[in-house]
Design a protein around this motif. Structure first.
Motif, PDB file in Angstrom:
ATOM      1  N   ALA A  52       0.793  -1.196  -0.026  1.00  0.00           N
ATOM      2  CA  ALA A  52       0.008   0.022   0.046  1.00  0.00           C
ATOM      3  C   ALA A  52       0.860   1.248   0.117  1.00  0.00           C
ATOM      4  O   ALA A  52       0.499   2.212  -0.909  1.00  0.00           O
ATOM      5  CB  ALA A  52      -0.945   0.089   1.243  1.00  0.00           C
ATOM      6  N   ASP A  93     -11.938   7.240  -5.873  1.00  0.00           N
ATOM      7  CA  ASP A  93     -12.276   6.162  -6.826  1.00  0.00           C
ATOM      8  C   ASP A  93     -12.762   6.701  -8.173  1.00  0.00           C
ATOM      9  O   ASP A  93     -13.574   7.952  -7.909  1.00  0.00           O
ATOM     10  CB  ASP A  93     -12.995   4.864  -6.287  1.00  0.00           C
ATOM     11  CG  ASP A  93     -14.300   5.062  -5.827  1.00  0.00           C
ATOM     12  OD1 ASP A  93     -15.094   6.007  -6.182  1.00  0.00           O
ATOM     13  OD2 ASP A  93     -14.826   4.322  -4.680  1.00  0.00           O
ATOM     14  N   ALA A 215      -7.317 -11.034  -3.756  1.00  0.00           N
ATOM     15  CA  ALA A 215      -8.432 -10.173  -3.226  1.00  0.00           C
ATOM     16  C   ALA A 215      -7.854  -9.100  -2.160  1.00  0.00           C
ATOM     17  O   ALA A 215      -8.765  -8.275  -2.104  1.00  0.00           O
ATOM     18  CB  ALA A 215      -9.491 -11.197  -2.667  1.00  0.00           C
ATOM     19  N   SER A 216      -6.963  -9.553  -1.396  1.00  0.00           N
ATOM     20  CA  SER A 216      -6.495  -8.414  -0.457  1.00  0.00           C
ATOM     21  C   SER A 216      -5.884  -7.051  -1.182  1.00  0.00           C
ATOM     22  O   SER A 216      -6.207  -6.099  -0.594  1.00  0.00           O
ATOM     23  CB  SER A 216      -5.283  -9.115   0.280  1.00  0.00           C
ATOM     24  OG  SER A 216      -5.798 -10.127   0.867  1.00  0.00           O
ATOM     25  N   ALA A 218      -7.045  -6.000  -3.927  1.00  0.00           N
ATOM     26  CA  ALA A 218      -8.294  -5.307  -4.515  1.00  0.00           C
ATOM     27  C   ALA A 218      -8.946  -4.618  -3.505  1.00  0.00           C
ATOM     28  O   ALA A 218      -9.711  -3.461  -3.749  1.00  0.00           O
ATOM     29  CB  ALA A 218      -9.330  -6.272  -5.130  1.00  0.00           C
ATOM     30  N   ARG A 219      -8.578  -4.644  -2.146  1.00  0.00           N
ATOM     31  CA  ARG A 219      -9.025  -3.905  -1.127  1.00  0.00           C
ATOM     32  C   ARG A 219      -8.313  -2.581  -0.688  1.00  0.00           C
ATOM     33  O   ARG A 219      -8.886  -1.928   0.194  1.00  0.00           O
ATOM     34  CB  ARG A 219      -9.260  -4.878  -0.086  1.00  0.00           C
ATOM     35  CG  ARG A 219     -10.637  -5.813  -0.177  1.00  0.00           C
ATOM     36  CD  ARG A 219     -10.781  -6.609   1.413  1.00  0.00           C
ATOM     37  NE  ARG A 219      -9.733  -7.426   1.661  1.00  0.00           N
ATOM     38  CZ  ARG A 219      -9.759  -8.559   1.491  1.00  0.00           C
ATOM     39  NH1 ARG A 219     -10.730  -9.345   0.897  1.00  0.00           N
ATOM     40  NH2 ARG A 219      -8.824  -9.537   1.998  1.00  0.00           N
ATOM     41  N   ILE A 220      -7.234  -2.665  -1.331  1.00  0.00           N
ATOM     42  CA  ILE A 220      -6.407  -1.519  -1.034  1.00  0.00           C
ATOM     43  C   ILE A 220      -6.830  -0.198  -1.636  1.00  0.00           C
ATOM     44  O   ILE A 220      -7.355  -0.177  -2.875  1.00  0.00           O
ATOM     45  CB  ILE A 220      -4.881  -1.694  -1.501  1.00  0.00           C
ATOM     46  CG1 ILE A 220      -4.165  -2.798  -0.812  1.00  0.00           C
ATOM     47  CG2 ILE A 220      -4.033  -0.330  -1.209  1.00  0.00           C
ATOM     48  CD1 ILE A 220      -2.877  -3.070  -1.200  1.00  0.00           C
ATOM     49  N   PRO A 221      -7.443   0.936  -0.799  1.00  0.00           N
ATOM     50  CA  PRO A 221      -7.887   1.942  -1.242  1.00  0.00           C
ATOM     51  C   PRO A 221      -7.049   2.539  -2.436  1.00  0.00           C
ATOM     52  O   PRO A 221      -5.794   2.290  -2.635  1.00  0.00           O
ATOM     53  CB  PRO A 221      -8.190   2.805  -0.336  1.00  0.00           C
ATOM     54  CG  PRO A 221      -8.050   2.000   1.135  1.00  0.00           C
ATOM     55  CD  PRO A 221      -7.134   0.984   0.656  1.00  0.00           C
ATOM     56  N   GLY A 225      -4.264   4.319  -0.160  1.00  0.00           N
ATOM     57  CA  GLY A 225      -5.265   4.991   0.798  1.00  0.00           C
ATOM     58  C   GLY A 225      -4.692   6.369   1.372  1.00  0.00           C
ATOM     59  O   GLY A 225      -4.825   6.476   2.408  1.00  0.00           O
TER      60      GLY A 225
END
Length: 226
Positions: A52, A93, A215-216, A218-221, A225
């Motif tokens: 990240a 986004d 999938a982890s 894809a969850r990073i903003p 972030g």
């Protein structure tokens, strides 16, 4: 009178050699260490937080290049123009960015600005004078510095992310699947779930026990972030 048979003494076991003792002393702790390593990531392997952070740094670098190029254009196009300092970016986004960006432009220029959430873009009206064009182009610079286009927040993975992906797909996921008795496909380029991909029940079980690590990511903003 018969002579008594000589009493046999129990055979003495040979004492372990010094070499055998040393081997035992070395191999047993080594086996314990190896067993411990089998459940942990390799030392120095990047964590998801590192990925990240790398994404954020790379996004900021791309934004700096964009703004530097735009500032150069403004100075060439409008000699003497005062280009403001770039603001603190807010990474949105693609679904939220058009309306926020349009609102930013609308308070800085009289040119109509219409957001399009479906395409993740904005449509600009046509300026009616050089003064309006100058004001619009300056507003675009300001707004893209504080609301960077989502495309700037994404880009090719950096070295840390590539290593994280390799560890996750080639090491951690196969180890998890094997630990739960799930057969895996060979080859570093293969799909670890390939052997159960055609069996919905087996695939669902495998994914529940050992979720796809990508999938982890894809969850990073956006932009990590930041």
């Amino acid at each position: 009178m018969r002579p008594r048979a000589p009493r046999r003494r129990p055979a003495r076991r040979a004492a372990p050699s010094r070499r055998a003792v040393l081997l035992t002393a070395v191999l047993v702790p080594a086996a314990i260490l190896l067993a411990g390593c089998s459940t942990e990531a390799a030392p120095g392997a990047p964590a998801l937080d590192d990925v990240a952070r790398e994404r954020a740094e790379r996004a900021e670098e791309r934004l700096a290049v964009l703004l530097d190029s735009h500032a150069g254009y403004l100075r060439d196009r409008w000699p003497g123009i005062a280009v403001p300092e770039a603001g603190t970016p807010e990474w949105l986004d693609a679904s939220a960015w058009p309306s926020a960006y349009a609102a930013c432009l609308s308070v800085r220029t009289a040119v109509p600005v219409v957001p399009d959430g479906a395409t993740g873009s904005v449509t600009l009206g046509r300026p009616t004078s050089d003064a309006e064009t100058r004001t619009l182009e300056l507003a675009i610079f300001v707004c893209e510095s504080i609301l960077p286009p989502p495309s700037i927040g994404s880009g090719p993975p950096g070295p840390l992310e590539l290593e994280w992906r390799r560890q996750a797909i080639e090491v951690e996921l196969p180890r998890c699947l094997l630990g739960h008795g799930v057969p895996i496909a060979g080859g570093s380029e293969g799909d670890p779930y390939a052997r159960v991909r055609t069996d919905p029940a087996a695939l669902a079980r495998a994914e529940a026990l050992c979720p796809d690590p990508l999938a982890s990511l894809a969850r990073i903003p956006p932009a990590g972030g930041q």
